[in-house]
Each structure stands twice: as C-alpha cells, then as structure tokens.
Write a protein that holds these residues in place. Sequence first.
Motif, PDB file in Angstrom:
ATOM      1  N   GLY A   1      37.004  15.081  14.160  1.00  0.00           N
ATOM      2  CA  GLY A   1      37.163  16.032  15.129  1.00  0.00           C
ATOM      3  C   GLY A   1      37.454  17.505  14.167  1.00  0.00           C
ATOM      4  N   LEU A   2      37.521  17.452  12.862  1.00  0.00           N
ATOM      5  CA  LEU A   2      37.902  18.947  12.360  1.00  0.00           C
ATOM      6  C   LEU A   2      37.019  19.571  11.865  1.00  0.00           C
ATOM      7  CD1 LEU A   2      41.204  17.577  10.074  1.00  0.00           C
ATOM      8  CD2 LEU A   2      41.095  18.484  12.447  1.00  0.00           C
ATOM      9  N   SER A   3      35.663  19.285  12.198  1.00  0.00           N
ATOM     10  CA  SER A   3      34.360  20.294  11.748  1.00  0.00           C
ATOM     11  C   SER A   3      34.709  21.751  12.174  1.00  0.00           C
ATOM     12  CB  SER A   3      33.218  19.594  12.271  1.00  0.00           C
ATOM     13  OG  SER A   3      33.076  19.620  13.642  1.00  0.00           O
TER      14      SER A   3
ATOM     15  N   ALA B   1      37.672  22.969  12.582  1.00  0.00           N
ATOM     16  CA  ALA B   1      38.868  23.461  12.259  1.00  0.00           C
ATOM     17  C   ALA B   1      39.030  23.711  10.564  1.00  0.00           C
ATOM     18  CB  ALA B   1      39.979  22.541  12.362  1.00  0.00           C
ATOM     19  N   ILE B   2      38.035  22.992  10.073  1.00  0.00           N
ATOM     20  CA  ILE B   2      37.898  23.111   8.438  1.00  0.00           C
ATOM     21  C   ILE B   2      37.028  24.022   7.897  1.00  0.00           C
ATOM     22  CG2 ILE B   2      37.648  21.900   6.235  1.00  0.00           C
ATOM     23  CD1 ILE B   2      39.006  19.513   7.576  1.00  0.00           C
ATOM     24  N   ASN B   3      37.141  24.974   7.268  1.00  0.00           N
ATOM     25  CA  ASN B   3      35.960  25.990   6.422  1.00  0.00           C
ATOM     26  C   ASN B   3      35.284  25.195   5.704  1.00  0.00           C
ATOM     27  OD1 ASN B   3      34.435  27.816   5.572  1.00  0.00           O
ATOM     28  ND2 ASN B   3      35.907  29.263   5.164  1.00  0.00           N
ATOM     29  N   SER B   4      33.821  24.890   6.059  1.00  0.00           N
ATOM     30  CA  SER B   4      33.064  23.926   5.328  1.00  0.00           C
ATOM     31  C   SER B   4      32.482  24.774   4.098  1.00  0.00           C
ATOM     32  CB  SER B   4      31.988  23.508   5.959  1.00  0.00           C
ATOM     33  OG  SER B   4      31.192  24.378   6.651  1.00  0.00           O
ATOM     34  N   SER B   5      32.474  25.950   4.192  1.00  0.00           N
ATOM     35  CA  SER B   5      32.204  26.873   2.979  1.00  0.00           C
ATOM     36  C   SER B   5      33.048  27.032   1.726  1.00  0.00           C
ATOM     37  CB  SER B   5      31.690  28.281   3.506  1.00  0.00           C
ATOM     38  OG  SER B   5      32.968  28.929   3.938  1.00  0.00           O
ATOM     39  N   GLN B   6      34.341  26.729   1.973  1.00  0.00           N
ATOM     40  CA  GLN B   6      35.356  26.586   1.060  1.00  0.00           C
ATOM     41  C   GLN B   6      35.585  25.061   0.672  1.00  0.00           C
ATOM     42  OE1 GLN B   6      39.016  28.736   2.237  1.00  0.00           O
ATOM     43  NE2 GLN B   6      40.141  27.650   0.649  1.00  0.00           N
ATOM     44  N   GLN B   7      35.843  24.994  -0.549  1.00  0.00           N
ATOM     45  CA  GLN B   7      35.659  23.669  -1.272  1.00  0.00           C
ATOM     46  C   GLN B   7      37.066  22.942  -0.850  1.00  0.00           C
ATOM     47  OE1 GLN B   7      35.252  23.352  -5.679  1.00  0.00           O
ATOM     48  NE2 GLN B   7      33.700  22.154  -5.336  1.00  0.00           N
ATOM     49  N   LEU B   8      37.233  21.783  -0.484  1.00  0.00           N
ATOM     50  CA  LEU B   8      38.429  20.980  -0.555  1.00  0.00           C
ATOM     51  C   LEU B   8      38.733  20.512  -1.965  1.00  0.00           C
ATOM     52  CD1 LEU B   8      37.262  20.874   2.456  1.00  0.00           C
ATOM     53  CD2 LEU B   8      38.707  18.726   2.793  1.00  0.00           C
ATOM     54  N   VAL B   9      39.899  20.451  -2.370  1.00  0.00           N
ATOM     55  CA  VAL B   9      40.182  20.397  -3.738  1.00  0.00           C
ATOM     56  C   VAL B   9      41.497  19.452  -3.566  1.00  0.00           C
ATOM     57  CG1 VAL B   9      41.101  21.013  -5.832  1.00  0.00           C
ATOM     58  CG2 VAL B   9      39.446  22.401  -4.649  1.00  0.00           C
ATOM     59  N   LEU B  10      41.351  18.149  -4.390  1.00  0.00           N
ATOM     60  CA  LEU B  10      42.453  17.357  -4.415  1.00  0.00           C
ATOM     61  C   LEU B  10      43.038  17.413  -5.854  1.00  0.00           C
ATOM     62  CD1 LEU B  10      42.225  13.232  -4.051  1.00  0.00           C
ATOM     63  CD2 LEU B  10      43.107  14.248  -6.115  1.00  0.00           C
ATOM     64  N   ASP B  11      44.416  17.520  -5.792  1.00  0.00           N
ATOM     65  CA  ASP B  11      45.457  17.755  -6.765  1.00  0.00           C
ATOM     66  C   ASP B  11      46.374  16.469  -6.945  1.00  0.00           C
ATOM     67  OD1 ASP B  11      45.036  20.236  -8.366  1.00  0.00           O
ATOM     68  OD2 ASP B  11      45.113  21.034  -6.351  1.00  0.00           O
ATOM     69  N   TRP B  12      46.350  15.764  -7.964  1.00  0.00           N
ATOM     70  CA  TRP B  12      47.086  14.603  -8.049  1.00  0.00           C
ATOM     71  C   TRP B  12      47.832  15.014  -9.515  1.00  0.00           C
ATOM     72  CZ3 TRP B  12      45.549   9.189 -10.274  1.00  0.00           C
ATOM     73  CH2 TRP B  12      46.750   8.454 -10.061  1.00  0.00           C
TER      74      TRP B  12
ATOM     75  N   ALA C   1      33.965  16.029  -1.093  1.00  0.00           N
ATOM     76  CA  ALA C   1      32.955  16.689  -0.311  1.00  0.00           C
ATOM     77  C   ALA C   1      33.062  16.439   1.191  1.00  0.00           C
ATOM     78  CB  ALA C   1      31.471  15.851  -0.894  1.00  0.00           C
ATOM     79  N   LEU C   2      32.396  17.235   2.054  1.00  0.00           N
ATOM     80  CA  LEU C   2      32.429  17.049   3.293  1.00  0.00           C
ATOM     81  C   LEU C   2      31.036  16.599   3.906  1.00  0.00           C
ATOM     82  CD1 LEU C   2      34.167  20.505   4.538  1.00  0.00           C
ATOM     83  CD2 LEU C   2      35.045  17.998   4.717  1.00  0.00           C
ATOM     84  N   GLU C   3      31.070  15.837   4.804  1.00  0.00           N
ATOM     85  CA  GLU C   3      29.919  15.001   5.456  1.00  0.00           C
ATOM     86  C   GLU C   3      29.854  15.733   6.777  1.00  0.00           C
ATOM     87  OE1 GLU C   3      30.003  11.074   5.022  1.00  0.00           O
ATOM     88  OE2 GLU C   3      29.934  11.193   2.665  1.00  0.00           O
ATOM     89  N   SER C   4      28.840  16.441   7.318  1.00  0.00           N
ATOM     90  CA  SER C   4      28.870  16.892   8.667  1.00  0.00           C
ATOM     91  C   SER C   4      30.130  17.598   9.079  1.00  0.00           C
ATOM     92  CB  SER C   4      28.355  16.098   9.558  1.00  0.00           C
ATOM     93  OG  SER C   4      27.223  15.390   9.066  1.00  0.00           O
ATOM     94  N   GLY C   5      30.642  18.245   7.989  1.00  0.00           N
ATOM     95  CA  GLY C   5      32.104  19.051   8.575  1.00  0.00           C
ATOM     96  C   GLY C   5      33.280  18.147   8.304  1.00  0.00           C
TER      97      GLY C   5
END
Length: 632
Positions: A206-208, A210-221, A317-321
């Motif tokens: 249910g976050l499609s 709330a999250i901006n799909s045009s901005q990349q989600l980046v994992l930092d470890w 990557a996002l799938e359908s938001g």
Amino acid sequence: MEEKKFDINSLIGFVLLGAIMIWWMYTNQPTPEELAAEKAKTEQVQEETPTSTTTKSIDSDSIITQVTDSLSFEKAKGELGVFAYSASLPSATNNETILENDLIKLVISNKGGQIKEALIKKYVTHDSLPLYIVKDNNTSFNINFGTSDNRSLNTKDLFFEPSVTKNGDNKVLSMKLKVAEDKFLEYRYELKPDEYMIDFIIRSQGLSSAINSSQQLVLDWDLKAFKNEKSIRYENQQTEMYYEKEDEKIDYLSVGKEDDAEESDVNWVAFKQHFFSSILITDDAFEKATLTSKSLVENEDIDTTFTKQFHLKAPIALESGEINHKMNWYIGPNDYQILKKYDRNIKEVVNLGWGIFGFINRYIFIPVFNFLQGFIGNYGLIIILLTIVVRIIMSPLVYKSYLSSAKMKVLRPEMEEINKRLPGKENAMKRQQETMAVQSKAGVSPLSGCIPALLQMPVFFALFRFFPSNIDLRQKGFLWAEDLSAYDSVFKLPFKIPMYGDHISLFPILASVAIFFYMRMSQSQQMNMQPQQEGMPDMQKMMKMMMYLSPVMMLIFFNMYASSLSLYYFVSNLLTVGIMLVIKNYIIDEDKIHAKIQENKLKPKKESKFRQKLNDAMKQAQEQQAKQQKKK
C-alpha cells in the motif's frame, strides 16, 4: 495588669482554635477506599494530560522520538509526511528484538529495523572473547527513498514495529515501517534451526501512493570488519570484498589500501573477513552496484579494532509502485563444507586458488584432510600425515628428476670434451648442436629433470592457499604453536623489525633450515650434470644464490604466516631430503645407468619431428654464421 491578662487570653484562644482545627481534620479525613478512588482519578487525569516531545529535523544524524500529542505529531508530519505515523506508535523507541538459534544470535533494533548485533556462538576471538560480526554500530543497513510529497527519507532514521511469529520450526521477525495499520514497508527475517543463512525479504504494501516512483530507491550497506585473529596485518591481507556477477563470474576488490568498482547484474556481495563473512544474496540481481573497500589499518600498533570498511550501494527496483525484493543473508564462518551446501556459489569466498590450484584443493586436499580429520583429533598430526601422503604421491617425480640428474652426470665427461674441442663464441652453435646430438643418442633429455620439478609447483601453490583458508585449523594447537591458523611465537622481541615483526616464530626457522639442505643437495646434483658452456648464464652461481636467498625469504615472510603452512614446508622438505638420500644411496646405480646409456648409443635413434626441425634450424644458423665470418 490588664495588658498581661489580654496576652494570656489570646494565647488560650489560639490554643483552643488549633485544637478545634486538629479535631476537625481528624474526624473528616478520608477513608482508605476514598484515598484509592482519588489516586485512580489523579492517574487518569495525568494520562489524559498531553505532554510534548521534540523532534529533530530529518538528516543522516537525526534521532526521531515517539510523538504522543497532536502538536508534536503535526511537527513530525511536517518532516516525515505520512511516515510520521510510525513515530506515533509505541514501537517508536530504541527497543530490540532477539532472533537466535544454536549457531547465531541476532539483535534487531526497532530503529531502522536493522541488525544491531550478530554473534557467532560457536567461535571466539583470538583472545577468547565472544565473536561478533556486528556490534557497537559498526554497520548500517539503509534504504534511501523519496516520498510523493518530495521528501527524502532514510529507513535507518525511522522506527519499525516488530512482530515475532513461527513458520514451522523457523523463527520469523517482521519489522514494519508503517504509514497506516495496513500500509507499510517490511523487513522480514526468517531464521532456520542450525543454519547461518537467514531468509531476508524487503517488501511494501500500500505504499505506491506514498513513495515517489520516479526517484530511485537506493540500498546502502556499510560494515567495518572487526579484528578477530592474532595478527591484524595477516588478517587484513585475507580480508576482502567478493561478489558474483550475473554470468557467475567471481570477482573481488584489491586487498590493498583502497579499491572500488561499479558493476552491473550483481548476484551477491560478500564482506569477507579472514574466517567469517557477511554475505548479502539477492534473487533478482542488482542492476547496478557500487562497491568500495578501504583498509583501516594504517598503524598496526594503533589501529587494533577494525581491519577494513566495506560499502555496497545499489538501487532497488519498484514493481507497480511497490517493493518486493527477496534476499538471503549469510552471517557465519568461511567453512567450505558449510558454504558449498548452498546453491549460490558463495563457497568461492574461501580462497583456494584459481585454476588448477583450486581444483587440486577441492578434489584432493580437502577430501584427504576431511578423511584424516574423521579419526585423528590432533591437527598437527593431520598436517604431518597429509604431507607424507603428498610426498609419497610426488616421490616418482622426485625419482625421475634425480634419475635425469644421474644420467647427465654420466654424460658430463663427453660434454666437457665437446667444450674443449669447440671453444669460443664462434663455435657456440656447433657446440650446442653436438651436445644435443650426444644427449639424443644416449636417450637423455635435459628437460627431463625440469619437468618433474614443474609438475610439483601446482601442489606447492595449492597448499599455499589451502592451509591459511582452512577454518578447521583455527585455534587448534600443536607443540608450541597455540593456533595453527596464526603464527607461532617462541620469543617476543622488545622491538619491531620491518617485514619480520616483533616476535620469533620457530616453525619458519625449521622450514628455512630444511629448505636450505634440500636446495644444497639439489645444487650438488645439478653441478654434476652439464658443464658450464661459454656464453651461457652461469647456472651454478644462480643456484648458489637461490640456495641462500630462499631460506632467508621463507624466514622473513613466513614469520607472520599461519604456522600450519610453515609446519608443512618443514616436514615436506625434510621428507624430500630423506627420499633423495634413499634414491641416491639405494636406488640409483650409476654403473647401470652408464651401461644403459652406452647401449642406447648403439641403437638406431629416430629423431622426433621437433628435434629434426630444431637441428635444421641450428644448421641454417650455423651456415649463416659461417658466411658472415667469411665476409669479414
């Protein structure tokens, strides 16, 4: 008198008034039941009275606290948007949840939903302390994402709500970063009994919106690797970042000061320490990954806590938001037998060498070592028995080499006669041609002494990788060596010698003495072979130099290496010297060899095509040399 009387009356009046007031208070005090009711009423009023807490601005160093009133909630909404809901829940504290089995203990924090502690239960550090891969904020696992109202948030700054359940015998921890009761970002950890591998899923619901799909989600470890072994320098040399690309090609970053790489289609990334690793494995390859490794050891006397700092940065990557990323997390020992059970090629983090060296280790030395380990508990004895097995297998090559040397020794007088008959540089080609003809007719090849030695080199280099990578030797003692995976120290120096260290190891000294006598015997045998030819390099001088240089190099460089490796080389060279003495005194008969050579000379010898071409080339070169001399 009247004034005095007034004062007494006043005093009496005050006393009577006080007595009346005390009597009234006593007779009108509340009963215990009334006191209990009043206390309950007061506590209820206190719970309904709003209290305000402050929230810092959102940045990488911010600390979000639980909001409990409308004013602070509105302030949090101004900074977090819909994710302010997570700060209003009871879980918005620095509480922790423990997930463990018999092998590993994980402590996961509400803040960031990330692993705060990872304890490997069945191992300890070199100084017998609990062995942690993660502790004291040496790691950070974060996802940076944009929101639909143009905010940039980091999961490491936000609070997740924990929920522990079971899936059969597996323990499951769900950490949810909520924007509503049914809308959240979830980290799901599932730990099986007797497993170091953790199922790890990042998903959203249910976050499609709330999250901006045009901005990349980046994992930092990020992880700083703790020092766990005896020598931080040696451990740092074995600590490096490994990763596998989509084509199953294994690569790694340099073990030097600093290295980085940008790769595409990465299947897994391993923050590999000497004997332990934290490996993040993804079902869907990271389309792009930025990898960094940096050494934290500038001064071995000062930098004693960490070896290297690793960093992985990769988009999700996002799938359908929505997010749905299935992964696994291995946190445990670099045990080849354990790692090869997983069908993800992570066993390659155990550095057994490349090509033929790795092949020899995987299919010969590991099975033989495991077989011996099955019924022998002393690992020093296992190494000695393994060395004996290797030397017995390699003894035919030693015999071939020694036999070739003996044949060349028998032919030496003829070689010297050719050198005397054809002196000078102008006869170099003809001298070489006649020498080769004599060797060919006698059935002797100078290469037959080199080939057996070359065939032994893969075994030498394979074992050079096998012993330092074998976790079974870790903290196992033998004689004066307390840990066969680390250096043995018999004397602590009051100073440090560059490249050597501040201690004296005995096994490298014994190995150096053994290799000196081995090379001395080899040199004496080589000296009796082919005489020195004019214009050719003086092999005897080179061998003499190596006879003294090799033991010194072993003495210096192996002083910090695993004592198991020095023990192997000591026993191996000692056995080789013994085998050579047996071959020389009881197997090789020079008279029989001489008779055989004379017999071979009488037989018609058909030259190989290679020998014919070589002879033809030498004849042409000789004719060309003669023509040039005539012109002069």
